[in-house]
Design a protein around this motif. Sequence first.
Motif, PDB file in Angstrom:
ATOM      1  N   THR A  79       0.829  -1.201   0.000  1.00  0.00           N
ATOM      2  CA  THR A  79       0.000   0.000   0.000  1.00  0.00           C
ATOM      3  C   THR A  79       0.870   1.260   0.000  1.00  0.00           C
ATOM      4  O   THR A  79       0.514   2.256  -0.621  1.00  0.00           O
ATOM      5  N   ALA A  80       2.011   1.199   0.685  1.00  0.00           N
ATOM      6  CA  ALA A  80       2.922   2.354   0.666  1.00  0.00           C
ATOM      7  C   ALA A  80       3.385   2.628  -0.764  1.00  0.00           C
ATOM      8  O   ALA A  80       3.412   3.776  -1.210  1.00  0.00           O
ATOM      9  N   PHE A 138       1.823   1.813  -3.516  1.00  0.00           N
ATOM     10  CA  PHE A 138       0.674   2.371  -4.241  1.00  0.00           C
ATOM     11  C   PHE A 138       0.623   3.879  -4.026  1.00  0.00           C
ATOM     12  O   PHE A 138       0.318   4.644  -4.943  1.00  0.00           O
ATOM     13  N   GLY A 139       0.935   4.314  -2.823  1.00  0.00           N
ATOM     14  CA  GLY A 139       0.943   5.737  -2.505  1.00  0.00           C
ATOM     15  C   GLY A 139       2.242   6.438  -2.877  1.00  0.00           C
ATOM     16  O   GLY A 139       2.456   7.586  -2.488  1.00  0.00           O
ATOM     17  N   SER A 140       3.131   5.748  -3.613  1.00  0.00           N
ATOM     18  CA  SER A 140       4.439   6.315  -4.014  1.00  0.00           C
ATOM     19  C   SER A 140       5.216   6.824  -2.812  1.00  0.00           C
ATOM     20  O   SER A 140       5.939   7.816  -2.895  1.00  0.00           O
ATOM     21  N   ASP A 141       5.038   6.133  -1.699  1.00  0.00           N
ATOM     22  CA  ASP A 141       5.593   6.580  -0.419  1.00  0.00           C
ATOM     23  C   ASP A 141       6.890   5.811  -0.129  1.00  0.00           C
ATOM     24  O   ASP A 141       6.863   4.592   0.026  1.00  0.00           O
ATOM     25  N   PRO A 142       8.038   6.513  -0.051  1.00  0.00           N
ATOM     26  CA  PRO A 142       9.317   5.822   0.203  1.00  0.00           C
ATOM     27  C   PRO A 142       9.446   5.437   1.680  1.00  0.00           C
ATOM     28  O   PRO A 142      10.405   5.797   2.343  1.00  0.00           O
ATOM     29  N   ASN A 143       8.463   4.692   2.156  1.00  0.00           N
ATOM     30  CA  ASN A 143       8.357   4.350   3.576  1.00  0.00           C
ATOM     31  C   ASN A 143       9.208   3.118   3.873  1.00  0.00           C
ATOM     32  O   ASN A 143       8.699   2.006   4.050  1.00  0.00           O
ATOM     33  N   TRP A 144      10.515   3.323   3.947  1.00  0.00           N
ATOM     34  CA  TRP A 144      11.452   2.212   4.082  1.00  0.00           C
ATOM     35  C   TRP A 144      11.269   1.475   5.404  1.00  0.00           C
ATOM     36  O   TRP A 144      11.647   0.311   5.528  1.00  0.00           O
ATOM     37  N   ARG A 157      13.258  10.223   2.789  1.00  0.00           N
ATOM     38  CA  ARG A 157      11.814  10.471   2.598  1.00  0.00           C
ATOM     39  C   ARG A 157      11.527  11.268   1.323  1.00  0.00           C
ATOM     40  O   ARG A 157      10.374  11.458   0.973  1.00  0.00           O
ATOM     41  N   GLU A 158      12.562  11.720   0.658  1.00  0.00           N
ATOM     42  CA  GLU A 158      12.341  12.536  -0.536  1.00  0.00           C
ATOM     43  C   GLU A 158      12.497  11.747  -1.831  1.00  0.00           C
ATOM     44  O   GLU A 158      12.358  12.302  -2.917  1.00  0.00           O
ATOM     45  N   VAL A 159      12.804  10.441  -1.750  1.00  0.00           N
ATOM     46  CA  VAL A 159      13.003   9.670  -2.969  1.00  0.00           C
ATOM     47  C   VAL A 159      11.696   9.620  -3.762  1.00  0.00           C
ATOM     48  O   VAL A 159      10.627   9.376  -3.210  1.00  0.00           O
TER      49      VAL A 159
END
Lengths: 400, 400
Positions: free
Chosen positions: B309-310, B312-318, B357-359
Amino acid sequence: MTNDASFTHHAGVLAAQGFRTAACTAGIKTSGKPDLAAVVNLGPDFSCAAVFTCNQIKAAPVLVSQESVANGQARAVVINSGNANACTGEQGRTNANAMARDLAQGLGVDNSDVLVCSTGLIGEQLPMDVVSAGIHHLCARLQDDQAGESTAADQAAAAIMTTDTVPKTTVAVGNGFVVGGMGKGVGMMAPSLATMLVVLTTDAKATPDMLQQALDQAVAPTFNTLDIDGSTSTNDTVVLMASGASGIEPSQSELNNAVLSACDDLANQMQADAEGVTKRVTIRVRGALSDAEALEAARVVGRDNLVKTALFGSDPNWGRVVAAVGMAPVTMNPQGIGVAFNGHTVCERSTGAAGAREVDLSAPDIAVEVDLGTGSTGEAFVRTTDLSYAYVEINSEYST
Amino acid sequence: MTNDASFTHHAGVLAAQGFRTAACTAGIKTSGKPDLAAVVNLGPDFSCAAVFTCNQIKAAPVLVSQESVANGQARAVVINSGNANACTGEQGRTNANAMARDLAQGLGVDNSDVLVCSTGLIGEQLPMDVVSAGIHHLCARLQDDQAGESTAADQAAAAIMTTDTVPKTTVAVGNGFVVGGMGKGVGMMAPSLATMLVVLTTDAKATPDMLQQALDQAVAPTFNTLDIDGSTSTNDTVVLMASGASGIEPSQSELNNAVLSACDDLANQMQADAEGVTKRVTIRVRGALSDAEALEAARVVGRDNLVKTALFGSDPNWGRVVAAVGMAPVTMNPQGIGVAFNGHTVCERSTGAAGAREVDLSAPDIAVEVDLGTGSTGEAFVRTTDLSYAYVEINSEYST
């Protein structure tokens, strides 16, 4: 919870005698909501036991608390929300130790008698200035006499919330003693937020070994059967502290029952509050070679996205259940699988039963039963939820 | 695929010499779309190998085909869509055998020389009247000379589709021989529809053992790395038939390369066409004790709904990647995990890297790399997708 007046007043962690708690808004959460709490054991005993995440990547507060609880003694636990202090390296470890030290100094106890829990975003350092100031504030409030007060316990339960929509507290009444508690989250259910945290208190007299045994037997069929999305966080922690203030020394089985009851209640509240839930689903597997194999099969079914989306659609699509269970690495009779939804048999001997497609699954509770057909009596269950649009929405929102 | 004219004309299963194919609308699908196809090997050789689902619950056509291919020989395969003939008991087995018998009689070959594949809803009996009539119709069309024709191969690829949005064909050119093929689906990606099916053809001269070896080595890094939702269907089947019509006897490694190339192309097409996909995701794990442990870790990350889901949200939530990998039951260095998104390091030594967080993950292809930090060189990858609203929508629609 009963209607007994003595328990409606003393909710959560203050239901047991010999504890104090306090909460505040330290400023860790950007939302400005409460984010810091402490629970203090006033004694005369300071027995403690805990269960921690089995994730190999453990947050700094988990590593610190594991060390501190090793001797079976603890005087307090300090908990913050809004930041998991996970994947934060040496600095994170230093900060977790500082949280314990700050509370210990305020209470006049040893650093190693304070456990630390954190929940929130992974990978950010704690803002230690506001955390330390917040702990200082908590120490002042903990001096107050809280007898007869339920507000403080409710405030503590609220302060440990992340995406929980309601605070979660519980009370279990034993024979002359009480187990109280609070909890938040469930597994890694939260968007980029970690952790299920539970703090249990009891006024029973019990050794650390008794507490650990009670906790282990209670966690297995409660929190460990709760499998919303198959994830285990870096921070999951369950703590049980005993003050002995009731003077009652329960048997192991009396203690077990009370702790189990408290954990079961909190686990149910967590399942009902899981993100994006429209269905509460129980998957029970029978006819396995052992309980362990039954549990493994139940987990495979409960984690299957195709099963979970079908249940979101109230679709009695038993074929997905059969296909999912067939993936489980356990012994089964491939020609002898049975499936029932809400007590209606939908599949017998791996073949559809009459009327299977007409079973009504529109209500919010769905019971899925699977018989592996081995003829053995191994049995287990997991609690899960459906997979909804809301789950995707909540979990795909940007983390920063 | 090359621009070589000889291959743009002969696509899919007719790219290799010595094969015929036909498709029709038998009436199994309620949508009225094509739903029946056959591929026939004209020889002079009739070598065959196959790989089947590892799900313990196997559909009737899988059980029938496993028996038929055991001697390494097959003359044809008949495939229907719209009904998986899974969880259909004895009647289902009888029906699968009848499909083989009907085609065998029409072709004048032994029943046991015909393999059967089915894909569609689980738990419904096949409408054998329309299936038999359809097979009869196919037999008539298979008499036509199909030299130089690409239409028939495309029609066959379309007839095996379920929720695929495009037909999937491939051609791989060896040294004097060709491997052609068609495929559909991916794992249990379809709403209440089962199966990935692949039929490969080659005009190489090869023994059944050579074919099996080529298939096994090709399936491992292609279809077996494709893990959209962790599910394995009751019907998954990959068939490779060799006519020997080219007269060319390739080495094992030449054959392996061509079969691998064909499987890789089809696997990529399946990933790109998976349900509700907005991101194509590759999870590569390095620094594991073995390739097998790396693969296990990659699967855990690739199946994690919080990671999906992260993305899907284009979220670089490593943090979710680290939390997921920590659940893998493999050896890792908990303080030494590294993560990169699209080549940008976002986590080093289990701690966030500057700028993580900016990737930018807004493009449709996302490469996730994880280093387990053991210092060993075990490595593997899986291909997966994001978890989108559309996935939930497609998979929660009522099955009946």
